[in-house]
Design an enzyme around this catalytic site. Structure first.
Site, PDB file in Angstrom:
ATOM      1  N   CYS A 122     -15.227  18.705  -0.270  1.00  0.00           N
ATOM      2  CA  CYS A 122     -14.325  17.532  -0.607  1.00  0.00           C
ATOM      3  C   CYS A 122     -14.037  17.212  -2.194  1.00  0.00           C
ATOM      4  CB  CYS A 122     -14.863  16.409   0.005  1.00  0.00           C
ATOM      5  SG  CYS A 122     -14.986  16.346   1.711  1.00  0.00           S
ATOM      6  N   HIS A 378      -6.506  12.770   3.320  1.00  0.00           N
ATOM      7  CA  HIS A 378      -7.816  13.304   2.502  1.00  0.00           C
ATOM      8  C   HIS A 378      -7.493  15.056   2.657  1.00  0.00           C
ATOM      9  CE1 HIS A 378     -11.385  14.879   1.002  1.00  0.00           C
ATOM     10  NE2 HIS A 378     -12.107  14.678   2.073  1.00  0.00           N
ATOM     11  N   CYS A 408     -17.981  11.744  -1.701  1.00  0.00           N
ATOM     12  CA  CYS A 408     -19.139  12.249  -1.065  1.00  0.00           C
ATOM     13  C   CYS A 408     -18.412  13.933  -0.859  1.00  0.00           C
ATOM     14  CB  CYS A 408     -19.840  11.894   0.262  1.00  0.00           C
ATOM     15  SG  CYS A 408     -18.286  11.697   1.453  1.00  0.00           S
ATOM     16  N   GLY A 410     -19.338  17.419   1.835  1.00  0.00           N
ATOM     17  CA  GLY A 410     -19.938  18.138   2.776  1.00  0.00           C
ATOM     18  C   GLY A 410     -21.192  18.885   2.460  1.00  0.00           C
TER      19      GLY A 410
END
Length: 422
Positions: A122, A378, A408, A410
């Protein structure tokens, strides 16, 4: 007083004056230097719903071509001066290395412009920008582009994750890396007592802010409309349409409406389609160089990158990444959270975003003031670069200066960056 003592007194006086003149905190990062890594253009395509929206029939590489062409057009940079392009992508095989090099050529960059792709999940789009900034800072290149792209319509699904070997599966912490993010976020919400009511209230606010921002045209400046071919799912007719707005924003969203949506990952759970980030398609691009280079070329400076941070956390607690990464970035910048005007924190799930904002003690009014990924989506590899365009756009619109982007990541990481609007 002896001459020696008189001289010592003078030196001490000079030192005291010099210390008083040293800029600290916010004042320090607002100062300008020829070696600043600056942004002279940052933009994005609209973000559309995966499998349903305006880009559902558009290849990721084609989205990237449009972002690049728009960047060249708006910045008026000579493409022959761009030495390297770094592109964040998560779902394409090999992070799209071959097709995205081709996309750069189609967009008008010469064969002398190098291209690489990367995948830090991300945060890939932000990592791409930071990689270019670091290459400029160390003298490897003078001008580069950090970008991100994702077509979740065409590439999202179980095929994006490789099966683990017996060796990896034999280590519990390693095995935790493949636990689906929705499942682990549900567990985190339960463990940290983040109720569904709280999550839904946060999500409703994101939707409402995004709806209001879109109606007020606040996203227009950062967005590059795109003409695409689109197949009508009702008639199978192919049409040519212009996508000029994020189409995932739901109008009239309320806490009461969200309360009716069924949990997605656990019976009786708290996470659902309305309080988690949307599956989306989109691309973004950021042009970077030193301040001295921008001034020499007559490039209009949008802002600068002050510093960035990347951290690791337990895979099952990936949602706390911003909580861990943001203080590191602030410390590197030498500023306090109170000196930040605006926060763009990716809303992967309302649960983790709510927790991070609360634990960091941030002013909620300054966090995602125009909504976030829960409202408009996203696109995994795109988000980190998209946030740069969104942040600078809002800082400029409101006359503010200091902003932070964060997300954050993954498998258990977090990333953050501190930016200053010119």
């Amino acid at each position: 007083m002896s001459k020696a003592r008189q001289r010592l007194s003078q030196v001490q006086s000079h030192l005291a004056s010099s210390e008083a003149d040293i800029a600290r905190g916010r004042e320090s990062i607002l100062q300008k230097s020829p070696d600043d890594i600056v942004v002279t253009c940052a933009l994005r395509t609209p973000i559309t719903r995966g499998g349903k929206g305006g880009f559902k029939d558009t290849a990721a590489a084609d989205l990237l071509v449009h972002a690049f062409k728009s960047l060249l057009s708006r910045s008026h940079i000579d493409p022959n001066l761009v030495e390297d392009i770094s592109i964040g992508n998560v779902l394409a095989a090999g992070a799209g290395a071959t097709e995205y090099r081709a996309a750069a050529l189609v967009a008008g960059f010469p064969v002398t412009t190098a291209v690489k792709t990367l995948n830090r999940q991300c945060s890939s789009g932000l990592q791409a920008c930071v990689d270019i900034a670091n290459a400029i800072r160390c003298g490897m290149i003078d001008i580069g582009v950090g970008a991100g792209v994702e077509s979740m319509s065409s590439q999202y699904g179980p095929g994006a994750v490789t099966e683990f070997s017996e060796l990896l599966d034999s280590y519990q912490e390693a095995k935790n890396c493949k636990v689906p993010m929705g499942v682990l976020s549900e567990q985190m919400a339960s463990d940290r007592r983040i109720t569904r009511d709280v999550q839904d209230a946060f999500a409703a606010r994101s939707h409402q802010r995004a709806e209001a921002a879109q109606k007020a045209g606040k996203f227009d400046e950062e967005t590059a409309p795109m003409k695409v071919k689109w197949v009508d799912p009702k008639t199978d007719e192919e049409k040519e349409i212009v996508v000029d707005k994020d189409d995932g924003i739901r109008s009239g969203m309320t806490v009461e409406g969200l309360a009716k949506i069924k949990p997605a990952f656990k019976e009786g759970g708290s996470i659902h389609a309305g309080n988690a980030s949307q599956v989306s398609d989109g691309a973004a691009a950021v042009l970077l160089m030193k301040r001295s280079t921008a001034e020499k070329l007559g490039q209009k400076i949008v802002g600068k990158l002050v510093c960035s941070s990347v951290v690791g956390v337990k895979p099952l607690l990936m949602g706390i990444g911003p909580w861990k990464a943001i203080p590191v970035a602030l410390e590197k910048a030498g500023i306090r959270k109170e000196e930040v005007d605006l926060w763009e924190i990716n809303e992967a799930f309302a649960s983790q975003c709510v927790w991070c904002v609360k634990e960091l003690g941030l002013d909620e009014a300054k966090v995602n003031p125009n909504g976030g990924a829960i409202a408009f989506g996203h696109p995994l590899g795109c988000t980190g670069a998209r946030q740069v365009a969104t942040l600078f756009n809002e800082l400029g619109r409101t006359g503010k200066k200091v902003g932070v982007t964060s997300m954050c990541v993954g498998t258990g990481m977090g990333m953050a960056a501190v930016w200053v609007k010119e």
